[in-house]
Design an enzyme around this catalytic site. Sequence first.
Site, mmCIF file in Angstrom:
data_model
loop_
_atom_site.group_PDB
_atom_site.id
_atom_site.type_symbol
_atom_site.label_atom_id
_atom_site.label_comp_id
_atom_site.label_asym_id
_atom_site.label_seq_id
_atom_site.Cartn_x
_atom_site.Cartn_y
_atom_site.Cartn_z
ATOM 1 N N ASP A 173 14.579 28.313 -7.780
ATOM 2 C CA ASP A 173 14.293 27.025 -6.598
ATOM 3 C C ASP A 173 15.377 26.265 -7.087
ATOM 4 O OD1 ASP A 173 13.304 25.275 -4.864
ATOM 5 O OD2 ASP A 173 12.339 24.436 -6.363
ATOM 6 N N ASP A 216 9.843 24.526 -9.444
ATOM 7 C CA ASP A 216 9.030 23.279 -9.744
ATOM 8 C C ASP A 216 7.628 23.317 -9.427
ATOM 9 O OD1 ASP A 216 9.394 22.776 -7.198
ATOM 10 O OD2 ASP A 216 10.430 20.826 -7.601
ATOM 11 N N ASP A 241 6.156 26.438 -3.322
ATOM 12 C CA ASP A 241 6.495 27.675 -3.787
ATOM 13 C C ASP A 241 5.661 28.705 -4.481
ATOM 14 O OD1 ASP A 241 7.064 26.370 -6.261
ATOM 15 O OD2 ASP A 241 8.997 26.567 -6.380
#
Lengths: 636, 70
Positions: free
Chosen positions: A332, A525, A529
């Site tokens: 990410d 993080d 996600d």
Amino acid sequence: MFKKKIDLLRIGFSLIAVIILLVINILYEDLVINDIYLFKNVVILPISLVFYLLVSYDLYIKSYKQLTRKDFFNEVTLTLIASIAAFAIGEYVEGLAVTLFFQIGEKFEDYAVDKSRESIKSIINLRPDKVTLYNDEIEKVVDPYEVQVGDLFIVKNGERVPIDGIVYKGESSLDTSSMTGESIPKKVKEGQVIISGVINIGSPLIIKSTKEFYDSTMSKMLELVENASSNKAPVEKFITKFSKIYTPIVILLAFLIAIIPPLFFGYNDGAVWSQYIRVGASFLVISCPCALVLSVPMAYFVSLGQASKYKILIKGSNYLDKFRKIFAVVFDKTGTITKGNFVISEVNPTINHTNEELLNLVKYGEYYSTHPIANAILKNEHDSLNKNLLADYKELSGKGIEVTYKDKKLLVGNDKLLQDNDIKFNKASTPFTIIYCAYDGNFIGTITIRDEIKESSKLAIQNMYKNGVSQTYILSGDNKEIVEKVASEAGINNYVSNLLPLDKVNELKKIKDANTNKIVAYVGDGINDAPSLTLSDLGISMGVNGSDLTIESSDAVIMDDDLNKVNYVMKISKKNHIIAIENIVFAIGVKILIMILSLIPNLPITPYIMWFAIFADVGVTVICVLNSLRLLLKKY
Amino acid sequence: MKQIYILKGLDCANCALKLERKLQKIDGVESCQINFLAEKMTIDLNDNAVDKVFTTCKNFEDGVSLKRIK
């Protein structure tokens, strides 16, 4: 404590006795006293027997208890059978040695297990054993598991917050470094949310619990460390299965060898019987699977503890094992490769508007948003804005925000948002994040937001290639210019930009399909996600953002924001694998070798074969355990 | 129903394995894993198997204690 001392004394004296007996046995074994009595039977036998009873009486008690529980083939009973067999064939010192070394092995094992448990606990000594309840203003110390949602509890200076909650009363500073890696103390006051695991370094706080103990952030973390889900690695599974068949087979062989060959080769010859009984007894001693079933899990236990020392929590042995096989890493961008600390770098209003007007509109637009960009724009200015002017707040995923401000439509977001609303504007093209703002159908201007790449990212990614990673990817919702710039600065080979959250998952699926049978890790993080963390073969989240979903969907959590920690785990994983394999090969190898040697008659070592068997049991266990503890020595 | 216990007092890693196999055979126990080093037991079972699990653990060895944490 007292019992332990007695045990040590028993073992110590018996050990000295064995050494002395061994020496005089060799010197005077064949000495004949009084015509018919052998020295061995007059001197060695009684002394051996005394020490034998001293060192093994508790084994007999234990064995008896296991027999009443219908457990016939436990290690204790087998060891005793072997020792009795040794006495029966006149190998008195060996008979004593078998039980003595069994006891020594047990003691050592206990010691090693305690030590490794302690070392893991001292690494992350988070688990509190009590909570001071403060319902009705009376302090009452209870077990953390007894605290219910809504209970008040007090956390004093130097104490760790045991359960997630909200500050009910008091103001203080918290040391959050053990949970977030952030070294600056965090100030808290009434009404603020606190995650468990942080330490109060100021005045006492009364906290109202919002979760039960086992649901609290810290417990979830501990669960990771202590490997509650017990996901066994392939090597561990192998050893578990192997030991299941190994012990019964060796026991069976032991009895067959002791009985069958003498029946054929001389059932009336005492020497033949004692020869084969000795081999059978050796097999019984070797049949104990301790070295196998302890040493491999021990290596994993120590490695997981070692990782947690670096604030990396891994959910199970199988995930630790996957780290050494990572083929591709998908990142990410925001907060993972970059700092995620957004800064306003430019404010560009159109000719008819001022900077203040534009900023004010954007602040109102972002008022309810929890996105990091909103934090950058608003900082802590919520109190200075009048939220009653806002209505009908809507977040449009991957586009931005639509809200009614002073009864007119306010749009804050990316270019797509304005396009969708048919608003004319000048599209900017820079490698930075641009926030577009429109109000009442008119384009007001743009704000440029910058995010910097973390210092550690470039080095971390270089090291990943060194550790065997072949492919790296960035998946991001930002525009191509931004993502391309970050990818090239960080040294990442592939990137995909302009992705909506749902597209990210599809993109990850494509990468996985292109690399079937290879490990694809995802590093994020934890903000938005969870699906990617779950879908990847190895989901790694960075930073503790307090969301249960993140912890639940990750396979490993790096508690601070240092990307290089991924490399630490890759190294730990490799080292761990080597040690686990060494232990298996060594333990099985030595056991089989000595079984074979004991079957060959008249070797130089044949008279001492019982001693070799004792080594194959206790010695091998000790060596494997020490080998596993070697993992603790390595620094990363 | 998945439950987690702290399981103390087991003698050795092999004993833990044996107990694990014993518990897995009980009717109503879906799965059971004992981590000897972490002193934890993760068990998936029906309500009516709980008593049997407790007696099996208690009778397995002297000094085995169970404490439910989840």
